[in-house]
Design a protein around this motif. Structure first.
Motif, PDB file in Angstrom:
ATOM      1  N   LYS A 223       0.852  -1.188   0.000  1.00 54.33           N
ATOM      2  CA  LYS A 223       0.000   0.000   0.000  1.00 54.33           C
ATOM      3  C   LYS A 223       0.886   1.237   0.000  1.00 54.33           C
ATOM      4  O   LYS A 223       1.916   1.271   0.678  1.00 54.33           O
ATOM      5  N   LEU A 229      -2.961   8.148   4.752  1.00 56.11           N
ATOM      6  CA  LEU A 229      -2.737   6.723   5.017  1.00 56.11           C
ATOM      7  C   LEU A 229      -2.229   6.512   6.442  1.00 56.11           C
ATOM      8  O   LEU A 229      -2.656   5.576   7.131  1.00 56.11           O
ATOM      9  N   ILE A 241      -5.334  -3.735   5.464  1.00 56.21           N
ATOM     10  CA  ILE A 241      -4.478  -3.682   4.283  1.00 56.21           C
ATOM     11  C   ILE A 241      -4.116  -5.117   3.880  1.00 56.21           C
ATOM     12  O   ILE A 241      -3.480  -5.845   4.652  1.00 56.21           O
TER      13      ILE A 241
END
Length: 246
Positions: A223, A229, A241
């Motif tokens: 990611k 984030l 995730i």
């Protein structure tokens, strides 16, 4: 402007593959934060990039500017402009901090005079709020965890690398030391340093603002994003995730 380019990096430790294809580009004035659960390969990445002999690069390449540094020795990588602030800095008895740093500068072709070096070193010590006796103490010997981490940043300030890898530079720091370390690193980034920051904690990112955030799981970057984030990870952890390759 400098650039570190990591292409499809695979790394094994004791015949076990830890990193499974890492791709990154880090430029001057950028901070790339690497986050993720324990055991995902973050410190393996740092050690492999710097050339630790226990970390075998089995595939891929690493470039610093136009130089392929994949198979260079540690000292050659350092001379090229790569720096690793270690998670657990070693103690070296019998070698003073100032002697160590003067020799490191000489190895890079900088034969700065004694007085000029002393003034520069003292200035950086003051910026990091380190004791005036630091130059005469043996390298990291008897240092607290926080002192060792600040000494790593001091070495960065003296050597002025192109790209710095910070392996959990925030671990073991109290609130005051965290601010000192963070602001000094941030100032170096503003002056042109490119930084790969490996951390478990969001608190250091209050002082060293990342331009890019990468999450590692199972030896892969799964990611990427920005400040948003980090905020989501802070609220929800890493479970949401997924590693689509696993």
């Amino acid at each position: 402007m400098s650039k570190l380019v990591i292409k499809n990096l695979h790394v094994s430790v004791e015949d076990k593959e830890i990193l499974k294809g890492i791709n990154l580009e880090i430029n001057s004035n950028e901070v790339h934060a690497i986050m993720g659960p324990n055991g995902t390969g973050k410190s393996t990445l740092a050690n492999a990039l710097m050339g630790h002999p226990n970390y075998l690069i089995t595939k891929g390449e690493v470039y610093l500017d136009d130089l392929n540094i994949t198979k260079l020795e540690v000292d050659e990588k350092a001379k090229a402009g790569l720096f690793l602030a270690m998670q657990y800095p070693n103690e070296v008895s019998g070698v003073t901090n100032s002697d160590f740093m003067r020799q490191a500068l000489r190895s890079k072709g900088n034969n700065m005079g004694v007085i000029e070096f002393a003034m520069m070193y003292e200035k950086h010590c003051e910026e990091l709020k380190m004791g005036r006796d630091l130059p005469h103490r043996y390298l990291n010997e008897g240092f607290s965890g926080g002192e060792k981490k600040r000494n790593e940043v001091l070495q960065m300030k003296v050597l002025k690398p192109k790209i710095a890898i910070l392996d959990e530079i925030d671990s073991g720091l109290d609130v005051d030391a965290l601010k000192i370390v963070g602001t000094n690193v941030s100032d170096m980034v503003n002056d042109g340093l490119g930084c790969l920051l490996i951390t478990h904690y969001q608190r250091i990112l209050e002082y060293i603002k990342p331009t890019h955030v990468h999450v590692m799981k199972n030896g892969r970057i799964v990611k990427e994003g920005g400040i948003d984030l980090i905020e989501k990870i802070d609220q929800e952890g890493y479970e949401w995730i997924k590693d689509e390759n696993n």
